[in-house]
Design a protein around this motif. Structure first.
Motif, PDB file in Angstrom:
ATOM      1  N   UNK A  39      11.840   9.383 -26.717  1.00 38.94           N
ATOM      2  CA  UNK A  39      10.581   8.794 -27.130  1.00 38.94           C
ATOM      3  C   UNK A  39      10.230   7.499 -26.433  1.00 38.94           C
ATOM      4  N   UNK A  40      10.867   7.197 -25.292  1.00 36.83           N
ATOM      5  CA  UNK A  40      10.547   5.982 -24.555  1.00 36.83           C
ATOM      6  C   UNK A  40       9.143   6.067 -23.980  1.00 36.83           C
ATOM      7  N   UNK A  41       8.517   4.907 -23.821  1.00 33.22           N
ATOM      8  CA  UNK A  41       7.163   4.858 -23.274  1.00 33.22           C
ATOM      9  C   UNK A  41       7.171   5.300 -21.810  1.00 33.22           C
ATOM     10  N   UNK A  42       6.033   5.865 -21.368  1.00 29.43           N
ATOM     11  CA  UNK A  42       5.947   6.358 -19.989  1.00 29.43           C
ATOM     12  C   UNK A  42       6.177   5.247 -18.976  1.00 29.43           C
ATOM     13  N   UNK A  43       5.607   4.070 -19.249  1.00 34.73           N
ATOM     14  CA  UNK A  43       5.799   2.965 -18.320  1.00 34.73           C
ATOM     15  C   UNK A  43       7.247   2.541 -18.228  1.00 34.73           C
ATOM     16  N   UNK A  44       7.953   2.511 -19.352  1.00 35.59           N
ATOM     17  CA  UNK A  44       9.365   2.147 -19.355  1.00 35.59           C
ATOM     18  C   UNK A  44      10.198   3.179 -18.614  1.00 35.59           C
ATOM     19  N   UNK A  45       9.866   4.461 -18.838  1.00 32.28           N
ATOM     20  CA  UNK A  45      10.596   5.519 -18.135  1.00 32.28           C
ATOM     21  C   UNK A  45      10.374   5.421 -16.627  1.00 32.28           C
ATOM     22  N   UNK A  46       9.127   5.171 -16.237  1.00 31.11           N
ATOM     23  CA  UNK A  46       8.798   5.147 -14.815  1.00 31.11           C
ATOM     24  C   UNK A  46       9.441   3.968 -14.107  1.00 31.11           C
ATOM     25  N   UNK A  47       9.246   2.752 -14.635  1.00 34.73           N
ATOM     26  CA  UNK A  47       9.665   1.560 -13.899  1.00 34.73           C
ATOM     27  C   UNK A  47      11.141   1.221 -14.098  1.00 34.73           C
ATOM     28  N   UNK A 101      12.926   5.603 -13.469  1.00 34.40           N
ATOM     29  CA  UNK A 101      12.516   6.444 -12.357  1.00 34.40           C
ATOM     30  C   UNK A 101      12.347   5.704 -11.052  1.00 34.40           C
ATOM     31  N   UNK A 102      11.518   4.670 -11.073  1.00 34.44           N
ATOM     32  CA  UNK A 102      11.157   4.004  -9.822  1.00 34.44           C
ATOM     33  C   UNK A 102      12.346   3.308  -9.184  1.00 34.44           C
ATOM     34  N   UNK A 103      13.168   2.691  -9.992  1.00 29.83           N
ATOM     35  CA  UNK A 103      14.300   1.949  -9.436  1.00 29.83           C
ATOM     36  C   UNK A 103      15.247   2.860  -8.666  1.00 29.83           C
ATOM     37  N   UNK A 104      15.510   4.045  -9.199  1.00 29.81           N
ATOM     38  CA  UNK A 104      16.399   4.982  -8.507  1.00 29.81           C
ATOM     39  C   UNK A 104      15.717   5.641  -7.314  1.00 29.81           C
ATOM     40  N   UNK A 105      14.429   5.896  -7.439  1.00 33.55           N
ATOM     41  CA  UNK A 105      13.730   6.564  -6.344  1.00 33.55           C
ATOM     42  C   UNK A 105      13.486   5.638  -5.163  1.00 33.55           C
ATOM     43  N   UNK A 106      13.631   4.328  -5.343  1.00 37.67           N
ATOM     44  CA  UNK A 106      13.378   3.389  -4.250  1.00 37.67           C
ATOM     45  C   UNK A 106      14.550   3.258  -3.277  1.00 37.67           C
ATOM     46  N   UNK A 107      15.699   3.828  -3.618  1.00 33.43           N
ATOM     47  CA  UNK A 107      16.855   3.721  -2.715  1.00 33.43           C
ATOM     48  C   UNK A 107      16.563   4.288  -1.321  1.00 33.43           C
ATOM     49  N   UNK A 155       0.816  -1.221   0.000  1.00 37.12           N
ATOM     50  CA  UNK A 155       0.000   0.000   0.000  1.00 37.12           C
ATOM     51  C   UNK A 155       0.849   1.271   0.000  1.00 37.12           C
ATOM     52  N   UNK A 156       1.915   1.287   0.781  1.00 35.61           N
ATOM     53  CA  UNK A 156       2.700   2.507   0.914  1.00 35.61           C
ATOM     54  C   UNK A 156       3.374   2.940  -0.379  1.00 35.61           C
ATOM     55  N   UNK A 157       4.071   2.005  -1.042  1.00 36.80           N
ATOM     56  CA  UNK A 157       4.776   2.343  -2.284  1.00 36.80           C
ATOM     57  C   UNK A 157       3.811   2.724  -3.409  1.00 36.80           C
ATOM     58  N   UNK A 158       2.764   1.921  -3.707  1.00 34.49           N
ATOM     59  CA  UNK A 158       1.826   2.343  -4.764  1.00 34.49           C
ATOM     60  C   UNK A 158       1.131   3.670  -4.485  1.00 34.49           C
ATOM     61  N   UNK A 159       0.741   3.905  -3.230  1.00 38.91           N
ATOM     62  CA  UNK A 159       0.103   5.184  -2.916  1.00 38.91           C
ATOM     63  C   UNK A 159       1.048   6.355  -3.163  1.00 38.91           C
ATOM     64  N   UNK A 160       2.326   6.169  -2.824  1.00 37.79           N
ATOM     65  CA  UNK A 160       3.304   7.220  -3.092  1.00 37.79           C
ATOM     66  C   UNK A 160       3.499   7.466  -4.584  1.00 37.79           C
ATOM     67  N   UNK A 161       3.480   6.379  -5.367  1.00 33.80           N
ATOM     68  CA  UNK A 161       3.610   6.519  -6.822  1.00 33.80           C
ATOM     69  C   UNK A 161       2.411   7.258  -7.399  1.00 33.80           C
ATOM     70  N   UNK A 162       1.207   6.885  -6.967  1.00 30.22           N
ATOM     71  CA  UNK A 162      -0.011   7.539  -7.451  1.00 30.22           C
ATOM     72  C   UNK A 162       0.015   9.024  -7.110  1.00 30.22           C
ATOM     73  N   UNK A 163       0.442   9.354  -5.891  1.00 32.43           N
ATOM     74  CA  UNK A 163       0.500  10.751  -5.480  1.00 32.43           C
ATOM     75  C   UNK A 163       1.512  11.538  -6.315  1.00 32.43           C
ATOM     76  N   UNK A 164       2.674  10.930  -6.591  1.00 30.76           N
ATOM     77  CA  UNK A 164       3.706  11.628  -7.365  1.00 30.76           C
ATOM     78  C   UNK A 164       3.277  11.848  -8.804  1.00 30.76           C
ATOM     79  N   UNK A 168      10.264  10.000  -5.658  1.00 28.39           N
ATOM     80  CA  UNK A 168       9.934   9.856  -7.072  1.00 28.39           C
ATOM     81  C   UNK A 168       9.815  11.212  -7.763  1.00 28.39           C
ATOM     82  N   UNK A 169       9.257  12.200  -7.085  1.00 27.61           N
ATOM     83  CA  UNK A 169       9.175  13.540  -7.664  1.00 27.61           C
ATOM     84  C   UNK A 169      10.564  14.108  -7.926  1.00 27.61           C
ATOM     85  N   UNK A 170      11.475  13.880  -6.999  1.00 25.68           N
ATOM     86  CA  UNK A 170      12.850  14.353  -7.194  1.00 25.68           C
ATOM     87  C   UNK A 170      13.515  13.635  -8.360  1.00 25.68           C
ATOM     88  N   UNK A 171      13.264  12.334  -8.491  1.00 29.21           N
ATOM     89  CA  UNK A 171      13.857  11.560  -9.582  1.00 29.21           C
ATOM     90  C   UNK A 171      13.303  11.991 -10.935  1.00 29.21           C
TER      91      UNK A 171
END
Length: 309
Positions: free
Chosen positions: A211-219, A222-228, A111-120, A195-198
């Motif tokens: 021109x990368x897809x949004x999902x590819x850019x995010x996961x 973006x997400x991998x670096x922001x999870x540190x 719940x915590x990680x997905x909610x943070x992603x949705x908010x960002x 995630x916002x900072x990333x």
């Protein structure tokens, strides 16, 4: 990598030895003894009990005996429960604490990680506002207040869940909610800010320009670096949830390790206090080591730096 791992294991052993030593001498610095509070205890009986548990020996001898027991993974006998060892106390309370803790960990991550992603991804819009409002309440309200209020409303008034115990799956609902509520809120806020900072980094702009897809850019980027930062916090959080909460287990009358720890302090059961403290410290150090190893997977630059060190 192997030299780094051996170095960390050596540091863990030294840290654990320091915790054992500090805990032992702090317990022996407390005035009185474990049998002083017994009513109508004759001096002869107290002396016999001290002799039985080796408390009449010099402190340095008691310390060496305790270290010898630790090396054999023997945390000693309980001073308040005849015939019961600290190992058996931990073994009896661990399944309860572990089951509630693991469920709370699942809730925090799921719940915590997905909610943070949705908010960002919905910054300054109603999903972001809603998530942050709930997260702020979750962080601001203490867990014992949440426990008391939910217990009164859902158990006493509505009767939807039992007031205590874990006889069925409904008994887990309120303890798990009380355990995970604060950390879900904390992780969601941390995930959002990270995630916002990333997303504002130059390499993210470059990825979008390619021109990368949004999902590819995010996961992938973006997400991998922001999870540190999130992984950094999750280590102590997981250790905290696995070892349980003293307050939560007391409120819901759960026979877990936390409740044993509170009772051991009340009973001045020195060996139980020391044993459970050492157990908690060992769990925390293992989780911090796992977090450090996860860094290698999340950020290849850390792997290169460790390999070259």
């Amino acid at each position: 990598m192997y030299s780094y791992l051996l170095h960390r294991l050596g540091m863990m052993v030294l840290t654990l030895w320091a915790i054992v030593t500090l805990t032992f001498f702090l317990m022996h610095a407390v005035p009185g003894g474990p049998f002083v509070s017994e009513r109508m205890l004759a001096p002869e009986i107290e002396a016999a009990l001290n002799a039985k548990y080796g408390l009449d020996q010099p402190v340095w001898q008691q310390y060496l005996n305790y270290l010898s027991g630790i090396l054999r993974l023997d945390l000693g006998p309980s001073f308040k429960y005849p015939g019961v060892s600290v190992n058996s106390m931990i073994a009896a309370g661990l399944p309860v604490t572990l089951s509630t803790g693991l469920l709370a960990i699942i809730c925090v991550v799921a719940l915590g990680v997905p909610l943070g992603i949705v908010a960002a991804l919905n910054r300054n819009r109603w999903p972001d506002t809603t998530v942050m409002m709930i997260a702020t309440l979750g962080v601001a309200i203490p867990s014992y207040v949440i426990s008391t209020v939910t217990l009164y409303v859902f158990a006493l008034r509505l009767g939807w869940v039992p007031t205590f115990g874990l006889d069925n799956w409904r008994g887990y609902i309120l303890p798990v909610f009380a355990l995970s509520g604060f950390w879900i809120s904390f992780i969601s806020r941390l995930t959002r800010s990270s995630l916002l900072e990333t997303l504002e980094q130059d390499y993210m702009t470059t990825a979008r320009a390619k021109g990368l897809r949004k999902g590819q850019i995010l996961f992938k980027h973006g997400l991998r670096n922001s999870l540190l930062p999130v992984v950094t916090v999750l280590g102590p959080v997981v250790a905290n949830l696995i070892t349980g909460s003293f307050v939560i287990e007391q409120i819901f009358a759960l026979p877990g390790i936390g409740r044993h720890f509170v009772l051991s302090i009340t009973n001045r059961d020195y060996t139980a206090i020391m044993g459970i403290t050492i157990f908690y410290a060992a769990i925390l150090m293992v989780m911090i080591l796992i977090v450090d190893l996860l860094y290698v997977w999340l950020d290849p630059r850390i792997k290169l730096s460790k390999a070259s060190a």
